[in-house]
Design a protein around this motif. Structure first.
Motif, PDB file in Angstrom:
ATOM      1  N   GLY A 124       0.834  -1.206   0.000  1.00 16.75           N
ATOM      2  CA  GLY A 124       0.000   0.000   0.000  1.00 16.75           C
ATOM      3  C   GLY A 124       0.863   1.248   0.000  1.00 16.75           C
ATOM      4  O   GLY A 124       0.451   2.309  -0.444  1.00 16.75           O
ATOM      5  N   LYS A 125       2.079   1.111   0.522  1.00 18.74           N
ATOM      6  CA  LYS A 125       3.038   2.227   0.432  1.00 18.74           C
ATOM      7  C   LYS A 125       3.966   1.964  -0.751  1.00 18.74           C
ATOM      8  O   LYS A 125       4.014   0.857  -1.285  1.00 18.74           O
ATOM      9  CB  LYS A 125       3.850   2.325   1.725  1.00 18.74           C
ATOM     10  CG  LYS A 125       2.978   2.622   2.926  1.00 18.74           C
ATOM     11  CD  LYS A 125       3.774   3.301   4.010  1.00 18.74           C
ATOM     12  CE  LYS A 125       2.812   3.782   5.107  1.00 18.74           C
ATOM     13  NZ  LYS A 125       3.502   4.392   6.228  1.00 18.74           N
ATOM     14  N   LEU A 126       4.726   2.965  -1.121  1.00 14.25           N
ATOM     15  CA  LEU A 126       5.670   2.805  -2.224  1.00 14.25           C
ATOM     16  C   LEU A 126       6.621   1.658  -1.901  1.00 14.25           C
ATOM     17  O   LEU A 126       7.106   1.529  -0.784  1.00 14.25           O
ATOM     18  CB  LEU A 126       6.472   4.093  -2.433  1.00 14.25           C
ATOM     19  CG  LEU A 126       5.713   5.286  -3.006  1.00 14.25           C
ATOM     20  CD1 LEU A 126       6.682   6.440  -3.250  1.00 14.25           C
ATOM     21  CD2 LEU A 126       4.974   4.950  -4.293  1.00 14.25           C
ATOM     22  N   VAL A 127       6.884   0.831  -2.896  1.00 14.86           N
ATOM     23  CA  VAL A 127       7.747  -0.322  -2.649  1.00 14.86           C
ATOM     24  C   VAL A 127       9.212   0.082  -2.851  1.00 14.86           C
ATOM     25  O   VAL A 127       9.599   0.517  -3.928  1.00 14.86           O
ATOM     26  CB  VAL A 127       7.345  -1.509  -3.551  1.00 14.86           C
ATOM     27  CG1 VAL A 127       7.307  -1.134  -5.013  1.00 14.86           C
ATOM     28  CG2 VAL A 127       8.267  -2.693  -3.332  1.00 14.86           C
ATOM     29  N   PRO A 128      10.023   0.008  -1.774  1.00 15.51           N
ATOM     30  CA  PRO A 128      11.417   0.445  -1.931  1.00 15.51           C
ATOM     31  C   PRO A 128      12.302  -0.623  -2.575  1.00 15.51           C
ATOM     32  O   PRO A 128      13.297  -0.313  -3.197  1.00 15.51           O
ATOM     33  CB  PRO A 128      11.866   0.694  -0.488  1.00 15.51           C
ATOM     34  CG  PRO A 128      11.014  -0.217   0.334  1.00 15.51           C
ATOM     35  CD  PRO A 128       9.700  -0.375  -0.394  1.00 15.51           C
ATOM     36  N   GLY A 129      11.924  -1.895  -2.425  1.00 19.46           N
ATOM     37  CA  GLY A 129      12.809  -2.975  -2.878  1.00 19.46           C
ATOM     38  C   GLY A 129      13.567  -3.549  -1.711  1.00 19.46           C
ATOM     39  O   GLY A 129      13.777  -2.879  -0.707  1.00 19.46           O
ATOM     40  N   MET A 130      13.996  -4.781  -1.856  1.00 18.83           N
ATOM     41  CA  MET A 130      14.649  -5.475  -0.749  1.00 18.83           C
ATOM     42  C   MET A 130      16.142  -5.194  -0.680  1.00 18.83           C
ATOM     43  O   MET A 130      16.776  -5.496   0.332  1.00 18.83           O
ATOM     44  CB  MET A 130      14.400  -6.987  -0.845  1.00 18.83           C
ATOM     45  CG  MET A 130      14.988  -7.683  -2.060  1.00 18.83           C
ATOM     46  SD  MET A 130      14.164  -7.274  -3.622  1.00 18.83           S
ATOM     47  CE  MET A 130      12.767  -8.364  -3.619  1.00 18.83           C
ATOM     48  N   GLY A 131      16.720  -4.586  -1.714  1.00 25.79           N
ATOM     49  CA  GLY A 131      18.155  -4.328  -1.695  1.00 25.79           C
ATOM     50  C   GLY A 131      18.910  -5.599  -1.364  1.00 25.79           C
ATOM     51  O   GLY A 131      18.631  -6.654  -1.933  1.00 25.79           O
ATOM     52  N   GLY A 132      19.830  -5.512  -0.407  1.00 23.34           N
ATOM     53  CA  GLY A 132      20.626  -6.679  -0.031  1.00 23.34           C
ATOM     54  C   GLY A 132      20.098  -7.422   1.188  1.00 23.34           C
ATOM     55  O   GLY A 132      20.703  -8.397   1.628  1.00 23.34           O
ATOM     56  N   ALA A 133      18.962  -6.976   1.735  1.00 22.44           N
ATOM     57  CA  ALA A 133      18.505  -7.519   3.027  1.00 22.44           C
ATOM     58  C   ALA A 133      18.202  -9.016   2.968  1.00 22.44           C
ATOM     59  O   ALA A 133      18.542  -9.759   3.887  1.00 22.44           O
ATOM     60  CB  ALA A 133      17.280  -6.754   3.514  1.00 22.44           C
ATOM     61  N   MET A 134      17.551  -9.470   1.891  1.00 23.08           N
ATOM     62  CA  MET A 134      17.205 -10.898   1.816  1.00 23.08           C
ATOM     63  C   MET A 134      18.453 -11.773   1.761  1.00 23.08           C
ATOM     64  O   MET A 134      18.490 -12.857   2.341  1.00 23.08           O
ATOM     65  CB  MET A 134      16.335 -11.174   0.586  1.00 23.08           C
ATOM     66  CG  MET A 134      14.901 -10.718   0.746  1.00 23.08           C
ATOM     67  SD  MET A 134      13.901 -11.296  -0.652  1.00 23.08           S
ATOM     68  CE  MET A 134      12.294 -10.687  -0.152  1.00 23.08           C
TER      69      MET A 134
END
Lengths: 223, 235
Positions: A124-134
């Motif tokens: 529902g909010k802008l999706v920032p992306g997972m970057g390197g977290a996963m």
């Protein structure tokens, strides 16, 4: 009701407690926010080797004269400690996924009793992306969650089951909030330490996940 | 483009002239570091559209820089139809256009993103990754179980053109990098039909230590000297 502590006290207390957990020569990736502060509290007889997703092994503090050709994952200029090295992104994530990091420290939106965490997207909010977290939570030997005990609306962030999109499943090894240290042992969440100003009952009443309570939890180190 | 020796040193406008509407373009960089700013600015000025942008992130577009920084400009200018990236949170336009259904966005974990490019460049059919298993990222993706552990099947990524940033080149196109500008650039150099490298300086062949060269010049089609924009001159 949990006592209300000053924001800065909270941030530094959490960072300091995690720093005390890290062994000498530990290879560690620090996320943005509270995790960044961890390096300020490392005991003087220990050295930590900071790794950044964008390729540094052996990052140091922000230099007096920033050189933008040397930055950390959050975009701030960094220095290189003697003995550091720089690799490309494939190698950096090879180190991360390959189990060559002793610890990663991240913030979270939710963390649950199965050791799963959600910290990259609120639908529902802008999706920032997972970057390197996963990749970080999948590969690091120890995953430290550094978080305030409650969210901004006063709801527990330590929940029975995450409702937000997960970053990783069953990966969290230690949770540190301003009020407690919870460790995952034999697939259970154990309340190992509590802060001096709260009781076990107060912590439990403000925690969604089921906690295993030792007969006498220790007082949180570093306070 | 047939490779010639010494490697041609061309202007940024000429380099991006090879990029046509609808092409896939890899652009190096992490956050604001290691972006080939001079090439990217020329691409933003070219008006080429319907691009598939393959980059770790979409750089910046925010209150302070509504026009965008680096390849953030390509999104702001609506030159991009699809983005493959790991993080787009610093470019408000990427999220907005995606939410409005005007941009195709493929988000990939960063380690998976770079390994897919490595596979594309190194002739592999894909790889198996534990990253993202059990999360929403796994949905719609093929999985395989090996020795009781579940992996996501990841496929290679290639592009028509790669715009990369290095520090020094020699006249053969061999490249060395500096600091955290390296990031995705050496991988992207392997995975595109045409590779343009923006560099600080070009030295004679033999002047770079072969042991220190990261990208062999056989991967590089042409060199572009960096310009003097704010970020090009500081990174």
């Amino acid at each position: 009701m949990l006592p209300v502590l000053d924001d800065e006290v909270v941030r530094h207390r959490i960072a300091k407690r995690i720093a005390l957990d890290l062994e000498d020569q530990a290879v560690v990736n620090l996320g943005i926010g509270i995790p960044t502060l961890v390096s300020d509290y490392l005991p003087s007889d220990r050295q930590m080797i900071l790794q950044t997703e964008n390729g540094v092994v052996g990052a140091g503090p922000i230099p007096d004269k920033p050189d933008l050709r040397y930055i950390g994952a959050g975009g701030r200029a960094l220095s290189l400690i003697p003995g550091s090295s720089i690799v490309a992104s494939d190698f950096s994530f090879g180190l991360i996924r390959g189990g060559h990091l002793d610890a990663t420290v991240l913030g979270t939106l939710e963390v649950d009793e199965e050791g799963s965490l959600a910290n990259w997207w609120i639908p529902g909010k802008l999706v920032p992306g997972m970057g390197g977290a996963m990749d970080l939570v999948t590969g690091a030997k120890n995953v430290y969650v550094a978080t305030t005990h409650l969210d901004k609306k006063g709801r527990p962030k330590l929940v029975r089951k995450c409702t937000l999109p997960l970053t990783g499943v069953g990966v969290v090894t230690t949770i540190v909030t301003e009020f407690c240290v919870v460790r995952r042992k034999e697939e259970k969440m154990v309340l190992c330490e509590i802060a001096p100003e709260v009781s076990v009952e107060e912590v439990v009443a403000n925690t969604g996940m089921t906690l295993v309570i030792p007969s006498k939890p220790e007082t949180m180190l570093g306070i | 483009m047939k490779k010639t020796m010494p490697r041609p040193v061309i202007g940024a406008e000429k380099a991006v002239g090879y990029i046509r509407d609808g092409m896939s373009v890899m652009i190096g960089g992490f956050n604001y570091g290691g972006i080939p700013y001079t090439l990217v600015d020329a691409l933003a000025a070219s008006g080429v559209k319907d691009l598939h942008l393959i980059a770790n992130d979409t750089a910046y577009a925010n209150e302070e820089h509504p026009e965008g920084i680096g390849h953030g400009k390509l999104v702001v200018n609506r030159q991009v139809r699809k983005v493959t990236a790991s993080h787009v949170g610093l470019n408000r336009e990427t999220g907005r256009l995606f939410n409005e259904g005007r941009l195709d966005l493929e988000l990939v974990p960063q380690g998976t993103f770079v390994e897919r490019i490595r596979c594309g460049g190194f002739g592999l059919g894909g790889f198996l990754s534990p990253t993202g298993v059990g999360t929403i990222y796994e949905e719609g993706r093929q999985t395989l179980e090996i020795s009781g552990e579940k992996f996501i099947v990841e496929l290679p990524l290639k592009a028509d053109v790669a715009l990369i940033r290095a520090c020094k080149a020699d006249t053969w196109g061999n490249l060395i990098y500096v600091g955290t500008n390296r990031n995705f650039n050496p991988l992207m150099a392997t995975a595109a039909d045409l590779v343009f490298a923006e560099v600080d300086e070009i030295v004679e062949a033999g002047d770079l230590d072969p042991d220190c060269i990261v990208t062999p010049g056989i991967l590089v089609d042409a060199l572009v000297l960096k310009g003097d924009s704010y970020y090009a001159s500081r990174t």
